[in-house]
Design a protein around this motif. Structure first.
Motif, PDB file in Angstrom:
ATOM      1  N   ARG A  47       0.843  -1.191   0.000  1.00  0.00           N
ATOM      2  CA  ARG A  47       0.000   0.000   0.000  1.00  0.00           C
ATOM      3  C   ARG A  47       0.876   1.237   0.000  1.00  0.00           C
ATOM      4  O   ARG A  47       1.920   1.260   0.663  1.00  0.00           O
ATOM      5  CB  ARG A  47      -0.872  -0.006   1.262  1.00  0.00           C
ATOM      6  CG  ARG A  47      -1.729   1.232   1.483  1.00  0.00           C
ATOM      7  CD  ARG A  47      -2.506   1.125   2.799  1.00  0.00           C
ATOM      8  NE  ARG A  47      -3.503   0.074   2.756  1.00  0.00           N
ATOM      9  CZ  ARG A  47      -4.808   0.247   2.517  1.00  0.00           C
ATOM     10  NH1 ARG A  47      -5.269   1.462   2.319  1.00  0.00           N
ATOM     11  NH2 ARG A  47      -5.646  -0.762   2.493  1.00  0.00           N
TER      12      ARG A  47
ATOM     13  N   GLU B  80      -9.320   4.699  -2.513  1.00  0.00           N
ATOM     14  CA  GLU B  80      -8.364   3.641  -2.856  1.00  0.00           C
ATOM     15  C   GLU B  80      -8.507   3.194  -4.305  1.00  0.00           C
ATOM     16  O   GLU B  80      -9.606   3.111  -4.831  1.00  0.00           O
ATOM     17  CB  GLU B  80      -8.575   2.441  -1.924  1.00  0.00           C
ATOM     18  CG  GLU B  80      -8.348   2.801  -0.466  1.00  0.00           C
ATOM     19  CD  GLU B  80      -8.344   1.576   0.454  1.00  0.00           C
ATOM     20  OE1 GLU B  80      -8.634   0.464  -0.025  1.00  0.00           O
ATOM     21  OE2 GLU B  80      -8.048   1.764   1.652  1.00  0.00           O
TER      22      GLU B  80
ATOM     23  N   ASP C 135      -6.531   0.224  -7.157  1.00  0.00           N
ATOM     24  CA  ASP C 135      -5.586  -0.883  -7.270  1.00  0.00           C
ATOM     25  C   ASP C 135      -4.570  -0.574  -8.364  1.00  0.00           C
ATOM     26  O   ASP C 135      -4.915  -0.102  -9.437  1.00  0.00           O
ATOM     27  CB  ASP C 135      -6.347  -2.170  -7.621  1.00  0.00           C
ATOM     28  CG  ASP C 135      -5.382  -3.307  -7.887  1.00  0.00           C
ATOM     29  OD1 ASP C 135      -4.882  -3.891  -6.918  1.00  0.00           O
ATOM     30  OD2 ASP C 135      -5.094  -3.569  -9.083  1.00  0.00           O
TER      31      ASP C 135
ATOM     32  N   VAL D 131      -2.337  -1.289  -3.219  1.00  0.00           N
ATOM     33  CA  VAL D 131      -3.380  -0.294  -2.976  1.00  0.00           C
ATOM     34  C   VAL D 131      -2.759   1.102  -2.986  1.00  0.00           C
ATOM     35  O   VAL D 131      -1.794   1.364  -2.275  1.00  0.00           O
ATOM     36  CB  VAL D 131      -4.062  -0.519  -1.605  1.00  0.00           C
ATOM     37  CG1 VAL D 131      -5.155   0.536  -1.379  1.00  0.00           C
ATOM     38  CG2 VAL D 131      -4.618  -1.924  -1.508  1.00  0.00           C
TER      39      VAL D 131
END
Ligand code: VG1
Ligand code: CO
Length: 543
Positions: A81, A168, A170, A175
């Motif tokens: 992330r 968020e 992808d 992320v």
């Protein structure tokens, strides 16, 4: 989305300085330059697979492109992330806060701080560790070593991520979390300061001017001063971050923040003025008709910090960088506080803060901060000053006069000689270094040298040693000259000459600092032969 492995080879000079890697923007935009260094960061921290990072910058030219490249490289190396400030923006203290608050594995800050921005100016990149502070020397040395052995880097080939939209997304299994860059920081400030009290100050007609210098603090200062504390619109000036900082140097000192100085020294000046730098970690404080040197500001904050709720319990200890004036030491001695002296650069405060040895610390270069983050913090310093003004009911000038009367005045100035020929600057330092042992007892301009050495620091927490951190010459009676070469410049060498003189007599505490320091200034030139060696008859900047 395709994961590409790009062949590359080492590029010279990717050695982080006082605060990250800083180069001309066009150098960073060169083929593989940014990518090589980002890969070196990954290698220096043992890879990013499965890790969470924070990413943001001060909005200078190339910030947006660099953020996209870094996200694609993090994804290609399997990071879990990346928390990014909206539009790739985060002030340095806000990034430090997010790294800590979200418990991440560190973060990348895109900034060359107080250096100007633009395609022909400067860019920079800095890695902060999980404590929220700048990477210490062992980590940056691993990065530099990796940059010298690099053969390839990995990157995802894809379209740009939309960094304007919160939430968020992808990216090849990683992320990307886009967050409001200001909100968490405001929450932190609300925990440290009494916002009701500060609102009452502004409601009572208190006037302030905050010059964001077209840099990152604009949105933070507007949200806090104007929106949360009710200061009238227009309190924050130059509040829209721009890629070239409106063509100026985002360096909050009397030279580059001259507009603010003129307003504060003029008729009908507001009660309080402040400015911050490119990435929001520095602050300049100025009252009506009263400029506060950063070293004095640090000492005043230490003497009155308990007026803010976050510090009501007192301070564990304090610290300053070596060239910072000893005004802080005088407060610490009077209050029975431990006082540490560290090399220049915020990374040296991290261990002391983490170990709970200090609460407050600062540098002569307009940086003050506390244990609330692991960076210096411009807006925080402004809020602490406002808390002191509200709590004492005094003006800035009155606070300074009372401070000097109680603790003595450490007259202070820094003279910078910029873009000096590197060989000349190194020659000057080497010659002075060689003479240090024989200097004690000699006199220059009627000032007798009490001690002379090259500063080295033994970290009391981890035992690491930092050598060659500046030449310091102490005179009888509390005057001092310190000389060192900057580690943030991008052109030639910058010689920094730090000048200090102690005055205990309240009747002599209101001179012009350059006049009060004249003998020390003359002694510095006589000692080092600045004019003879650099060809400069005057400094480029006097703070
Ligand atoms: C300068 C200052 C130092 C500060 C550093 C980073 O370093 O002297 O006190 O920590 O900049 O500040 P140097 O090596 O040029 O003297 V910032 O706000 O530019 O990240
Ligand atoms: Co800065």
């Amino acid at each position: 989305m395709e994961r590409l492995t790009i062949q590359t080879s080492p590029i010279d000079g990717q050695k982080p300085g006082t605060s990250g890697l800083r180069k001309k923007t066009r150098v960073f935009m060169g083929r593989h330059y940014l990518e090589n260094f980002v890969q070196a960061i990954w290698d220096g921290i043992g890879g990013v697979a499965g890790k969470t990072l924070v990413l943001g910058g001060d909005g200078r030219y190339f910030n947006d492109r660099a953020a996209q490249i870094i996200l694609r490289m993090a994804a290609a190396s399997d990071a879990a992330r990346v928390i990014v400030g909206q539009n790739g923006l985060l002030s340095t203290p806000a990034a430090s806060n997010l790294i800590r608050k979200r418990g991440t594995d560190g973060g990348i800050i895109l900034s060359a701080s107080h250096n100007p921005g633009g395609i022909d100016e400067d860019f920079g990149i800095k890695f902060n560790t999980p404590n929220g502070g700048p990477a210490p020397a062992d980590v940056t040395e691993r990065m530099f070593a990796a940059s010298r052995e690099i053969t390839e880097y990995a990157i995802i080939e894809t379209h740009d991520i939309d960094l304007a939209r919160l939430g968020e997304t992808d990216l090849a299994g990683m992320v990307v979390e886009v967050v409001d860059p200001v909100a968490d920081y405001v929450t932190l400030m609300e925990q440290l300061f009494d916002f009701d009290r500060l609102r009452a100050l502004f409601a009572g007609g208190f006037r302030m001017r905050f010059d964001a210098m077209h840099a990152i603090t604009g949105p933070y200062a507007t949200a806090i001063l104007e929106e949360a504390l009710g200061a009238p619109p227009g309190t924050v000036v130059n509040g829209m971050p721009s890629p070239d900082f409106g063509g100026g140097h985002p360096d909050p000192n009397p030279i580059w923040a001259k507009d603010l100085m003129d307003v504060m020294m003029g008729d009908d000046a507001p009660d309080f003025g402040a400015a911050s730098d490119g990435d929001g970690d520095r602050n300049m404080i100025v009252g009506r008709g009263a400029y506060v040197t950063p070293s004095d500001s640090l000492a005043v904050l230490a003497a009155h910090a308990q007026l803010a709720p976050g510090y009501a319990g007192g301070l564990a200890g304090v610290a300053r960088s070596m060239p910072t004036s000893r005004a802080l030491d005088r407060v610490a001695a009077a209050r029975g506080l431990d006082c540490y002296e560290t090399p220049t650069g915020w990374k040296f405060f991290g261990n002391l803060l983490d170990a709970g040895k200090i609460t407050l610390c600062g540098e002569e270069s307009a940086g003050t901060g506390s244990d609330h983050v692991r960076e210096k913090d411009g807006v925080w310093a402004v809020l602490l000053w406002l808390s002191i003004l509200a709590g004492t009911g005094r003006s800035v000038a009155e606070i300074l006069a009372a401070h000097w009367a109680e603790f003595g005045r450490n007259y202070y100035s820094r003279h910078d000689y910029e873009a000096v020929d590197s060989d000349a600057a190194n020659g000057l330092m080497e010659a002075l270094r060689a003479r240090l042992p024989e200097l004690p007892g000699q006199s220059f301009e009627n000032l007798v040298i009490a001690a002379a050495d090259e500063f080295a620091y033994d970290d009391p927490v981890d035992g690491s040693r930092a050598e060659a951190q500046g030449l310091r010459i102490d005179f009888d009676g509390g005057a001092r000259v310190v000389m060192r070469l900057s580690g943030t410049g991008t052109e030639g060498a910058t010689l920094r000459v730090y000048l200090e003189a102690l005055e205990l007599d309240p009747a002599k505490q209101h001179e012009d600092p350059q006049a009060a320091l004249a003998p020390v200034i003359a002694a510095a030139d006589a000692l080092a032969g600045i004019t003879a060696r650099t060809g400069r008859t005057a400094p480029d900047v006097r703070t």
